[in-house]
Design a protein around this motif. Structure first.
Motif, PDB file in Angstrom:
ATOM      1  N   VAL A  56       4.032  -5.077  -4.183  1.00 36.74           N
ATOM      2  CA  VAL A  56       2.712  -4.697  -4.692  1.00 36.74           C
ATOM      3  C   VAL A  56       2.673  -3.179  -4.821  1.00 36.74           C
ATOM      4  O   VAL A  56       3.425  -2.473  -4.150  1.00 36.74           O
ATOM      5  N   PRO A  57       1.808  -2.648  -5.678  1.00 37.03           N
ATOM      6  CA  PRO A  57       1.714  -1.185  -5.806  1.00 37.03           C
ATOM      7  C   PRO A  57       1.366  -0.536  -4.467  1.00 37.03           C
ATOM      8  O   PRO A  57       0.610  -1.089  -3.662  1.00 37.03           O
ATOM      9  N   LEU A  58       1.928   0.641  -4.250  1.00 39.13           N
ATOM     10  CA  LEU A  58       1.700   1.370  -3.006  1.00 39.13           C
ATOM     11  C   LEU A  58       0.216   1.601  -2.751  1.00 39.13           C
ATOM     12  O   LEU A  58      -0.230   1.600  -1.609  1.00 39.13           O
ATOM     13  N   GLY A  59      -0.561   1.766  -3.818  1.00 39.27           N
ATOM     14  CA  GLY A  59      -2.002   1.973  -3.691  1.00 39.27           C
ATOM     15  C   GLY A  59      -2.745   0.797  -3.083  1.00 39.27           C
ATOM     16  O   GLY A  59      -3.877   0.936  -2.641  1.00 39.27           O
ATOM     17  N   GLN A  60      -2.112  -0.368  -3.035  1.00 38.61           N
ATOM     18  CA  GLN A  60      -2.725  -1.524  -2.394  1.00 38.61           C
ATOM     19  C   GLN A  60      -2.404  -1.572  -0.902  1.00 38.61           C
ATOM     20  O   GLN A  60      -2.955  -2.387  -0.175  1.00 38.61           O
ATOM     21  N   VAL A  61      -1.498  -0.699  -0.472  1.00 38.72           N
ATOM     22  CA  VAL A  61      -1.087  -0.664   0.925  1.00 38.72           C
ATOM     23  C   VAL A  61      -1.686   0.556   1.638  1.00 38.72           C
ATOM     24  O   VAL A  61      -2.088   0.477   2.791  1.00 38.72           O
ATOM     25  N   LEU A  62      -1.742   1.680   0.933  1.00 33.16           N
ATOM     26  CA  LEU A  62      -2.269   2.930   1.484  1.00 33.16           C
ATOM     27  C   LEU A  62      -3.430   3.410   0.623  1.00 33.16           C
ATOM     28  O   LEU A  62      -3.466   3.159  -0.573  1.00 33.16           O
ATOM     29  N   ARG A  63      -4.347   4.143   1.258  1.00 33.71           N
ATOM     30  CA  ARG A  63      -5.454   4.719   0.494  1.00 33.71           C
ATOM     31  C   ARG A  63      -5.678   6.166   0.936  1.00 33.71           C
ATOM     32  O   ARG A  63      -5.434   6.517   2.101  1.00 33.71           O
ATOM     33  N   VAL A  64      -6.117   6.980   0.003  1.00 33.87           N
ATOM     34  CA  VAL A  64      -6.415   8.380   0.307  1.00 33.87           C
ATOM     35  C   VAL A  64      -7.487   8.411   1.397  1.00 33.87           C
ATOM     36  O   VAL A  64      -8.464   7.672   1.354  1.00 33.87           O
ATOM     37  N   GLY A  65      -7.250   9.251   2.407  1.00 32.31           N
ATOM     38  CA  GLY A  65      -8.177   9.370   3.529  1.00 32.31           C
ATOM     39  C   GLY A  65      -7.799   8.516   4.723  1.00 32.31           C
ATOM     40  O   GLY A  65      -8.372   8.671   5.804  1.00 32.31           O
ATOM     41  N   GLN A  66      -6.863   7.618   4.556  1.00 34.94           N
ATOM     42  CA  GLN A  66      -6.435   6.734   5.641  1.00 34.94           C
ATOM     43  C   GLN A  66      -5.680   7.525   6.699  1.00 34.94           C
ATOM     44  O   GLN A  66      -4.800   8.325   6.395  1.00 34.94           O
ATOM     45  N   ASP A  67      -6.036   7.321   7.969  1.00 38.53           N
ATOM     46  CA  ASP A  67      -5.322   7.942   9.076  1.00 38.53           C
ATOM     47  C   ASP A  67      -4.065   7.124   9.370  1.00 38.53           C
ATOM     48  O   ASP A  67      -4.124   5.887   9.425  1.00 38.53           O
ATOM     49  N   VAL A  68      -2.930   7.806   9.543  1.00 41.98           N
ATOM     50  CA  VAL A  68      -1.658   7.140   9.807  1.00 41.98           C
ATOM     51  C   VAL A  68      -0.892   7.902  10.881  1.00 41.98           C
ATOM     52  O   VAL A  68      -1.134   9.087  11.113  1.00 41.98           O
TER      53      VAL A  68
END
Length: 175
Positions: A58-70
């Motif tokens: 799946v596209p990376l944008g479906q796994v990570l989002r801007v603003g997400q703490d990691v």
């Protein structure tokens, strides 16, 4: 640091980082092939293969989002080139290694996922496929008798190469 040029401040921040260090950060950008993680003064490059042990379908944008703490591991730091790479998956156990510890020699059913000239690829566990070499397949008189995608075969986990992440299978009764 107001008197220090931005590029020098960035290099100074990079010099505080070490390979293998675990840091908290915030996703600052996401594309189809990578993401940037702000570690508090510098963005580390997070390439798609370093996001998860699973193949990305799946596209990376479906796994990570801007603003997400990691939480990431620092993979490489080069202060001279202003370069930093990070990894999410390095903080998780490698499921392939776990599979290798627990499945060598087991006889399991598996579904054929691909047919190739070298043999057939069989899914034997979540996200783990192995190769059943063509030499293991009985000689058949016509192609309709050869395994096809979707067929279920009974195979033995004959060999596991951790370095190359490969599984060799052998055909067993019922296959």
């Amino acid at each position: 640091m107001a008197d220090v040029p931005a590029s020098e401040a960035r290099r100074a921040f990079l010099r505080t980082l070490e390979k293998g260090q675990v840091r908290r950060g915030t996703v600052s950008s996401v594309s189809d092939v990578d993401a940037l993680v702000d570690l508090g003064g510098f963005d580390g490059l997070l390439r798609t293969p370093e996001v998860s042990w699973q193949r990305r379908e799946v596209p990376l944008g479906q796994v990570l989002r801007v603003g997400q703490d990691v939480t990431v591991t620092v993979l490489d730091v080069d202060a001279d080139r202003d370069w930093l790479t990070v990894s999410l998956k390095s903080l998780r156990d490698d499921p392939f290694r776990e599979f290798a510890r627990t499945h060598l020699g087991h006889v399991v059913p598996g579904r054929v996922t691909k047919v190739a000239s070298i043999g057939v690829f069989v899914r034997v566990h979540d996200h783990v496929e192995g190769l059943l070499p063509a030499s293991e397949l009985p000689e058949r008189e016509d192609d309709d008798q050869h395994p096809a995608v979707g067929d279920v075969l009974v195979v033995e986990i004959a060999d596991i190469n951790l370095d190359r992440r490969r599984v060799k299978l052998a055909l067993r009764d019922g296959g």
